[in-house]
Design an enzyme around this catalytic site. Structure first.
Site, PDB file in Angstrom:
ATOM      1  N   ASN A   6       1.166  -1.399  -0.230  1.00 52.18           N
ATOM      2  CA  ASN A   6       0.070   0.049   0.203  1.00 52.18           C
ATOM      3  C   ASN A   6       0.746   1.034  -0.041  1.00 52.18           C
ATOM      4  O   ASN A   6       1.915   1.224   0.786  1.00 52.18           O
ATOM      5  CB  ASN A   6      -0.833  -0.099   1.207  1.00 52.18           C
ATOM      6  N   HIS A   9       0.877   6.351   2.226  1.00 50.80           N
ATOM      7  CA  HIS A   9       1.466   7.157   3.033  1.00 50.80           C
ATOM      8  C   HIS A   9       2.862   7.828   2.031  1.00 50.80           C
ATOM      9  O   HIS A   9       3.532   9.020   2.681  1.00 50.80           O
ATOM     10  CB  HIS A   9       2.217   6.936   4.388  1.00 50.80           C
ATOM     11  N   HIS A  42      -5.414   3.566  -1.855  1.00 51.42           N
ATOM     12  CA  HIS A  42      -6.901   4.444  -1.358  1.00 51.42           C
ATOM     13  C   HIS A  42      -7.153   5.239  -1.447  1.00 51.42           C
ATOM     14  O   HIS A  42      -6.717   6.244  -1.350  1.00 51.42           O
ATOM     15  CB  HIS A  42      -6.575   4.177   0.721  1.00 51.42           C
ATOM     16  N   ARG A  44      -9.120   7.856  -0.802  1.00 48.53           N
ATOM     17  CA  ARG A  44     -10.100   9.008   0.089  1.00 48.53           C
ATOM     18  C   ARG A  44     -11.260   9.830  -0.634  1.00 48.53           C
ATOM     19  O   ARG A  44     -10.167  11.073  -1.750  1.00 48.53           O
ATOM     20  CB  ARG A  44      -9.419   9.163   1.495  1.00 48.53           C
ATOM     21  N   ARG A  48      -6.825  13.190   0.704  1.00 48.41           N
ATOM     22  CA  ARG A  48      -5.543  13.741   1.362  1.00 48.41           C
ATOM     23  C   ARG A  48      -4.032  12.992   1.313  1.00 48.41           C
ATOM     24  O   ARG A  48      -3.542  13.877   1.952  1.00 48.41           O
ATOM     25  CB  ARG A  48      -5.878  13.241   3.504  1.00 48.41           C
ATOM     26  N   GLU A  69      -8.876   0.575  -2.532  1.00 44.00           N
ATOM     27  CA  GLU A  69      -9.395   0.681  -1.242  1.00 44.00           C
ATOM     28  C   GLU A  69     -10.342   1.721  -1.741  1.00 44.00           C
ATOM     29  O   GLU A  69     -10.040   2.677  -2.175  1.00 44.00           O
ATOM     30  CB  GLU A  69      -8.306   0.661  -0.308  1.00 44.00           C
ATOM     31  N   THR A 100      -8.321   4.241   8.765  1.00 43.06           N
ATOM     32  CA  THR A 100      -9.382   3.103   8.806  1.00 43.06           C
ATOM     33  C   THR A 100     -10.114   2.714   9.884  1.00 43.06           C
ATOM     34  O   THR A 100      -8.574   2.303  10.423  1.00 43.06           O
ATOM     35  CB  THR A 100      -9.342   2.341   7.216  1.00 43.06           C
ATOM     36  N   GLU A 150     -11.188  -8.821   3.256  1.00 40.56           N
ATOM     37  CA  GLU A 150      -9.909  -8.223   3.713  1.00 40.56           C
ATOM     38  C   GLU A 150     -10.238  -8.559   5.443  1.00 40.56           C
ATOM     39  O   GLU A 150     -11.077  -7.966   6.075  1.00 40.56           O
ATOM     40  CB  GLU A 150      -9.330  -7.191   3.314  1.00 40.56           C
ATOM     41  N   HIS A 193      -4.026  -4.242   7.413  1.00 41.04           N
ATOM     42  CA  HIS A 193      -3.889  -3.117   8.790  1.00 41.04           C
ATOM     43  C   HIS A 193      -3.242  -3.378   9.537  1.00 41.04           C
ATOM     44  O   HIS A 193      -3.002  -3.952  10.692  1.00 41.04           O
ATOM     45  CB  HIS A 193      -5.321  -2.876   9.128  1.00 41.04           C
ATOM     46  N   GLY A 216       0.708  -1.355   4.482  1.00 42.81           N
ATOM     47  CA  GLY A 216       1.431  -0.144   4.119  1.00 42.81           C
ATOM     48  C   GLY A 216       2.237   0.722   5.151  1.00 42.81           C
ATOM     49  O   GLY A 216       3.349   1.254   4.576  1.00 42.81           O
TER      50      GLY A 216
END
Ligand code: PXP
Length: 242
Positions: A6, A9, A42, A44, A48, A69, A100, A150, A193, A216
């Site tokens: 992931n 970041h 992801h 969002r 962001r 995602e 999340t 998941e 996660h 991630g």
């Protein structure tokens, strides 16, 4: 176990200055070169970190599967059907959250989700639902016609990080039970996660039930110190039992 990297970041660091570096697109290509089985990102609603353009470029340039995602909203569905990732993973989203927080309440939105996911399936896009390791949610995921779940490993990861190993072990048993049920119901089983180079080792005990992990933050965090390619390779070595 396969690894989905992931890259959100990487974009978080870029967005800290609203500039052009570091590029999540370049990170995706390096992760692929280092042996990642999938790129996960992801998009969002508040944009962001990942931007629409990142998703478009990654889908165009990366040859391993792309896992998007996203929150189950109309806007996100339009984007996903246009870009056509290999898989969408539906996640709950709240603007004020740092990341999340919990799984999707599939049991509480059966009718909506059953309808929402049809368009993806008709377009050949796999649908995975991000759920807590809870048998009710797994059963509901099979009911609404998802291809995969998941399982949320955040609870396990937090307990492990706080050295509450007995409770972490309990949580691992819940993940195992949920994974076993998902398999029995014909769902593919992924997890992710909060996983790190240390706490991921517990999850590896479930390798006969869970076919893929999405990781991630820990990879990106370590890449700042050791470089992105090395961070990905070292996680792969752990997953492959090296
Ligand atoms: N899987 C899902 C569904 C997620 O939402 C996230 C975070 O975006 C991850 C995996 C990766 O979590 P982490 O960054 O904590 O490794």
């Amino acid at each position: 176990m396969r690894l989905g990297v992931n890259i959100d970041h990487v974009a978080t660091v870029r967005q800290a200055r609203r500039t052009f570096e570091p590029s999540p697109v370049l990170a995706a290509l390096i992760a692929q070169q280092a042996g990642a089985d999938q790129i996960t990102l992801h998009l969002r609603e508040d944009k962001r970190h990942i931007q629409d353009r990142d998703l478009e470029l990654i889908k165009e340039l990366v040859i391993v599967p792309v896992n998007l995602e996203m929150a189950p909203t109309t806007e996100m569905k339009e984007i996903a059907l246009r870009v056509k990732p290999d898989r969408v993973t539906l996640v709950p989203e709240r603007r004020e959250e740092i990341t999340t927080e919990g799984g999707l309440d599939v049991a509480g939105m059966r009718e909506f989700l059953g309808d929402y996911i049809k368009d993806f399936k008709e377009n050949g896009i796999e649908v995975s639902l991000f759920v807590d390791p809870d048998v009710r949610q797994v059963e509901a995921s099979a009911d609404v016609g998802a291809d995969a779940v998941e399982l949320h490993t955040g609870g396990y990861a937090n307990l492990w990080n706080e050295h509450r190993f007995d409770e972490a072990e309990e949580e691992l048993r819940r993940i195992e039970e949920a994974a076993r049920l998902a398999r029995d119901l014909g769902l593919k089983v992924y997890a992710g996660h909060g996983l790190t180079y240390q706490n991921v080792k517990g999850i590896l005990r479930l390798r006969n039930l869970i076919e893929e992990l999405n990781i991630g933050h820990s990879i990106v965090a370590n890449s700042v110190i050791f470089g992105f390619e090395r961070a990905v390779r070292e996680m792969i070595a752990i997953l492959k039992g090296g």
